[in-house]
Design a protein around this motif. Structure first.
Motif, PDB file in Angstrom:
ATOM      1  N   TRP A 144      39.431  46.066  54.919  1.00 22.81           N
ATOM      2  CA  TRP A 144      38.471  46.366  53.855  1.00 22.81           C
ATOM      3  C   TRP A 144      37.039  46.331  54.389  1.00 22.81           C
ATOM      4  CZ3 TRP A 144      39.336  48.071  48.983  1.00 22.81           C
ATOM      5  CH2 TRP A 144      38.257  48.059  48.094  1.00 22.81           C
ATOM      6  N   ASP A 190      35.975  49.709  56.080  1.00 21.20           N
ATOM      7  CA  ASP A 190      35.814  50.930  55.299  1.00 21.20           C
ATOM      8  C   ASP A 190      35.102  50.740  53.967  1.00 21.20           C
ATOM      9  OD1 ASP A 190      37.288  52.249  57.279  1.00 21.20           O
ATOM     10  OD2 ASP A 190      39.186  51.780  56.291  1.00 21.20           O
ATOM     11  N   HIS A 191      34.959  49.476  53.539  1.00 19.66           N
ATOM     12  CA  HIS A 191      34.376  49.205  52.226  1.00 19.66           C
ATOM     13  C   HIS A 191      33.295  48.132  52.378  1.00 19.66           C
ATOM     14  CE1 HIS A 191      38.415  50.907  51.501  1.00 19.66           C
ATOM     15  NE2 HIS A 191      37.840  51.499  50.470  1.00 19.66           N
ATOM     16  N   CYS A 192      33.210  47.206  51.436  1.00 20.00           N
ATOM     17  CA  CYS A 192      32.107  46.248  51.459  1.00 20.00           C
ATOM     18  C   CYS A 192      32.594  44.839  51.113  1.00 20.00           C
ATOM     19  CB  CYS A 192      31.021  46.680  50.469  1.00 20.00           C
ATOM     20  SG  CYS A 192      29.496  45.736  50.617  1.00 20.00           S
ATOM     21  N   GLN A 214      35.408  41.332  40.998  1.00 19.80           N
ATOM     22  CA  GLN A 214      34.919  41.579  42.359  1.00 19.80           C
ATOM     23  C   GLN A 214      34.519  40.290  43.073  1.00 19.80           C
ATOM     24  OE1 GLN A 214      33.839  43.150  39.586  1.00 19.80           O
ATOM     25  NE2 GLN A 214      33.351  45.303  39.971  1.00 19.80           N
ATOM     26  N   THR A 243      33.657  44.819  47.108  1.00 17.64           N
ATOM     27  CA  THR A 243      33.331  46.011  46.337  1.00 17.64           C
ATOM     28  C   THR A 243      33.656  47.240  47.181  1.00 17.64           C
ATOM     29  OG1 THR A 243      31.029  46.039  47.121  1.00 17.64           O
ATOM     30  CG2 THR A 243      31.470  44.865  45.057  1.00 17.64           C
ATOM     31  N   PRO A 244      33.806  48.402  46.533  1.00 18.08           N
ATOM     32  CA  PRO A 244      34.134  49.602  47.318  1.00 18.08           C
ATOM     33  C   PRO A 244      33.034  50.028  48.277  1.00 18.08           C
ATOM     34  CG  PRO A 244      34.639  49.920  44.989  1.00 18.08           C
ATOM     35  CD  PRO A 244      33.842  48.654  45.088  1.00 18.08           C
ATOM     36  N   ASP A 245      31.771  49.756  47.901  1.00 19.20           N
ATOM     37  CA  ASP A 245      30.653  50.244  48.713  1.00 19.20           C
ATOM     38  C   ASP A 245      29.409  49.421  48.390  1.00 19.20           C
ATOM     39  OD1 ASP A 245      29.880  51.211  46.160  1.00 19.20           O
ATOM     40  OD2 ASP A 245      30.821  53.142  46.551  1.00 19.20           O
ATOM     41  N   TRP A 272      43.511  53.716  50.337  1.00 18.31           N
ATOM     42  CA  TRP A 272      43.656  53.356  48.930  1.00 18.31           C
ATOM     43  C   TRP A 272      43.641  54.615  48.051  1.00 18.31           C
ATOM     44  CZ3 TRP A 272      44.906  48.866  46.681  1.00 18.31           C
ATOM     45  CH2 TRP A 272      44.796  47.702  47.448  1.00 18.31           C
ATOM     46  N   TRP A 285      37.229  47.615  42.131  1.00 16.15           N
ATOM     47  CA  TRP A 285      36.762  48.810  41.420  1.00 16.15           C
ATOM     48  C   TRP A 285      36.472  48.533  39.946  1.00 16.15           C
ATOM     49  CZ3 TRP A 285      41.120  48.547  44.488  1.00 16.15           C
ATOM     50  CH2 TRP A 285      41.065  49.221  45.711  1.00 16.15           C
TER      51      TRP A 285
END
Length: 337
Positions: A64, A67-69, A94, A113-115, A176, A334
């Motif tokens: 994660w 690729d994400h945050c 989150q 988080t996603p980003d 995902w 998300w």
């Protein structure tokens, strides 16, 4: 189980077996422990009912972070406002972990988080709207070297450890997708049968089993047997902040993950570029471990340390003042407000 306060050796071995294989069948668990499957299932339910153990589910944080945050957030807040803040923050999907800590900080949060836009929303909208907030300090994670999913209780004999640890993911990385998120949201219990997940999501059992396989084999999903800390023999949690020269960071962090005390080790942005969380047997171990790190890892400079006064939430599990798991808020990076 002898009583709700003092699990016996078989209970501890059961926890260790499920740390190694969280969704193993009771037949597999019983075989690894040398007990009847019905006995294993009954003992596990006793541990869950007593708040001493739970299998939780969340995104595999090492991938994660790539690729994400991921982020750690330090929160300073007025003492009278802390109970309200803890209640509000513990319900945000989150925010996966919350600790009340010492050393000039009030709360220490772990966030997925996603980003960066999602992280900004959590910080600027949800945290900064808290009454009594003084300030926040956000440290984004660049690399996760080790996390609590790989920490073991140490209750199983070596030959049984090998048997319990069989069947780990071997597939390539997956991405995902919306149906993976559906499954994650239904996994407030990481051992929930596929048929129950299917009923919650409106999908067929075979479809859910296939999706679960994709998530585990594709290393999207972490399943973790969380255990109430007071029964582990490691009742003290400490967080260390450190600085390491960039060219020594990978080697030093990898060496740290080999220490039995280290639950989490991650590289972060900021003047302190390494954060680690440890479980210790006593407060005296803080000083002992500092000396050991200075001897073994000369490139590491510890800059600060803090002891956890109380864990509030750990990877989605809400924890009471005694350390028992009382409830699960499913991890959902998300989630919308």
């Amino acid at each position: 189980m002898q009583d709700s306060l003092t699990p016996d050796e078989t209970d501890l071995r059961l926890v260790h077996a499920l740390q190694a294989a969280p969704r193993a069948s009771w037949h597999e668990v019983g075989r690894s422990l040398g007990v009847d499957p019905v006995t294993a299932a009954r003992r596990w339910q006793g541990l869950v009912d007593a708040g001493l153990a739970r299998v939780t589910a969340y995104p595999e944080v090492r991938l994660w972070a790539q690729d994400h945050c991921n982020a750690f957030i330090e929160v300073d807040i007025e003492p009278t406002a802390r109970p309200h803040a803890v209640e509000v923050l513990s319900r945000i999907p989150q925010i996966v972990s919350i600790s009340v800590i010492s050393s000039g900080r009030d709360l220490f949060l772990t966030v997925l988080t996603p980003d960066l836009a999602g992280l900004s929303h959590v910080v600027l909208q949800q945290l900064h709207g808290l009454p009594g907030l003084r300030r926040t300090r956000t440290h984004t994670v660049t690399t996760v070297y080790g996390e609590g999913n790989h920490w073991r209780l140490g209750a199983l004999e070596p030959q049984r450890r090998a048997r319990a640890g069989a069947g780990r993911p071997t597939g390539g990385r997956a991405v995902w997708k919306p149906h993976h998120r559906e499954v994650l949201r239904a996994l407030d219990d990481g051992r929930r049968p596929a048929a129950e997940i299917a009923a919650r999501t409106g999908r067929s059992g075979s479809t859910v089993r296939r999706w679960l396989g994709e998530m585990v084999d594709g290393r999207l999903l972490s399943l973790r047997c969380e255990v109430a800390q007071p029964i582990t023999g490691w009742p003290i949690t400490a967080t260390f902040w450190a600085r390491v020269p960039p060219d020594e960071l990978d080697r030093t962090a990898t060496a740290l993950t080999e220490l039995p005390e280290v639950r989490l080790c991650a590289a972060v942005t900021g003047a302190d570029n390494l954060v680690m969380t440890l479980w210790l047997r006593s407060l005296g171990d803080v000083q002992r471990l500092e000396a050991e790190l200075a001897r073994r890892l000369p490139a590491l400079t510890l800059t600060d340390r803090a002891v956890t006064l109380r864990a509030v939430k750990r990877m989605g599990c809400l924890v009471d003042e005694t350390g028992r798991i009382t409830e699960v808020v499913p991890v959902d990076p998300w989630a919308t407000a």
